[in-house]
Design an enzyme around this catalytic site. Structure first.
Site, short mmCIF file in Angstrom:
data_model
loop_
_atom_site.label_atom_id
_atom_site.label_comp_id
_atom_site.label_asym_id
_atom_site.label_seq_id
_atom_site.Cartn_x
_atom_site.Cartn_y
_atom_site.Cartn_z
N ALA A 64 8.17 -21.29 5.14
CA ALA A 64 7.23 -22.14 5.87
C ALA A 64 5.83 -22.07 5.27
O ALA A 64 5.13 -23.09 5.17
CB ALA A 64 7.20 -21.75 7.34
N TYR A 65 5.43 -20.86 4.86
CA TYR A 65 4.11 -20.70 4.25
C TYR A 65 4.04 -21.43 2.91
O TYR A 65 3.10 -22.17 2.64
CB TYR A 65 3.82 -19.21 4.06
CG TYR A 65 2.52 -18.92 3.35
CD1 TYR A 65 1.31 -19.31 3.90
CD2 TYR A 65 2.51 -18.22 2.14
CE1 TYR A 65 0.11 -19.02 3.25
CE2 TYR A 65 1.32 -17.93 1.49
CZ TYR A 65 0.13 -18.34 2.05
OH TYR A 65 -1.05 -18.06 1.40
N ALA A 66 5.06 -21.24 2.08
CA ALA A 66 5.08 -21.93 0.78
C ALA A 66 5.10 -23.44 0.96
O ALA A 66 4.47 -24.17 0.19
CB ALA A 66 6.28 -21.47 -0.04
N SER A 98 3.70 -25.13 3.34
CA SER A 98 2.35 -25.59 3.70
C SER A 98 1.44 -25.64 2.48
O SER A 98 0.60 -26.54 2.35
CB SER A 98 1.75 -24.68 4.78
OG SER A 98 1.37 -23.41 4.27
#
Length: 244
Positions: A151-153, A155
């Site tokens: 999820a971070y990557a 974004s």
């Protein structure tokens, strides 16, 4: 008081943003230190900029709030005469396997990392003076894609996807737009929740066999913001010691 070069640095109270603010201060910039909640740390960052030789003021602004961001830029113009460099270092990191994601936390992260980047970039595109630069932030995890980073990557992949388009939108303005993608860097956000053993293992993955320091990344940002780096445009610069 008008300054020769003026920078707005979001996320400027901590980590990489704080190091960027201090570095630009050492080069004589006036710096608006943007922060979300930690006023005391923002004031410390202001003191560091002043000690380094620059001028500075702290402004509270949620980067995803267009009114607050506009007010931050208006402060830069009122206090220092304009805006030449915008460094959007504000960000959130939430890690979990996809099957276990808390979607409210995902939404909050994407609000800061995606919407916030677009809000800050929109205001920067409207206001940065000729010869200036916009620098956004991604992460080397966009290419490494470790477990729990999905999820971070995602974004930050959105930030990379807009970089060249933003640079092309600025045609004729003499303003550059680039994205810096650090690797493992010794900031509170990176170190939080990691064991000493894990940090040690991660520090050995780059060929240079250490974690990056915020100052390492600040040097790259300062180059992109400078006249010397002005021919670099529309690029994603992976400042990661050779991780990938």
């Amino acid at each position: 008081m008008a300054a020769e070069r003026v920078a707005v640095v979001t996320g400027g109270s901590r980590g990489i943003g704080r190091a960027v603010a201090a570095k630009l201060g050492s080069q004589g910039y006036a710096v608006v230190v943007g922060y979300t909640a930690q006023q005391a740390r923002a004031e410390e960052a202001v003191a560091e900029v002043v000690a380094a030789g620059g001028q500075a003021v702290a402004v509270q602004a949620d980067v995803a709030d267009e009114r607050a961001v506009a007010a931050m830029f208006e402060t830069a113009e009122a206090e220092f005469g304009g805006v030449d460099v915008v460094v959007n270092a504000a960000g959130r990191m939430y890690l979990a396997p996809v099957a276990e994601l808390d979607l409210d936390l995902v939404d909050a992260m994407h609000r800061t990392n995606i919407r916030g980047t677009l809000v800050v970039s929109r205001e920067a595109a409207r206001r940065v003076r000729p010869g200036g630069a916009i620098v956004n932030f991604s992460t080397t995890q966009v290419v490494l894609q470790f477990p729990t980073y999905g999820a971070y990557a995602a974004s930050k992949g959105a930030v990379e996807a807009m970089t060249l388009s933003l640079a092309r939108d600025l045609r004729g303005r003499d303003v550059t737009a680039n994205t810096v993608a650090p690797g493992a860097t010794a900031t509170d956000m990176f170190l939080d929740g990691k064991s000493d053993e894990l940090v040690e293992r991660l520090s050995k993955q780059a060929p240079l066999e250490r974690l990056g320091q915020p100052e390492d990344v600040a040097e790259v940002v300062a180059f992109l913001a400078s006249p010397a780096g002005h021919w670099v445009n529309g690029q994603v610069v992976r400042a990661n010691g050779g991780l990938g």
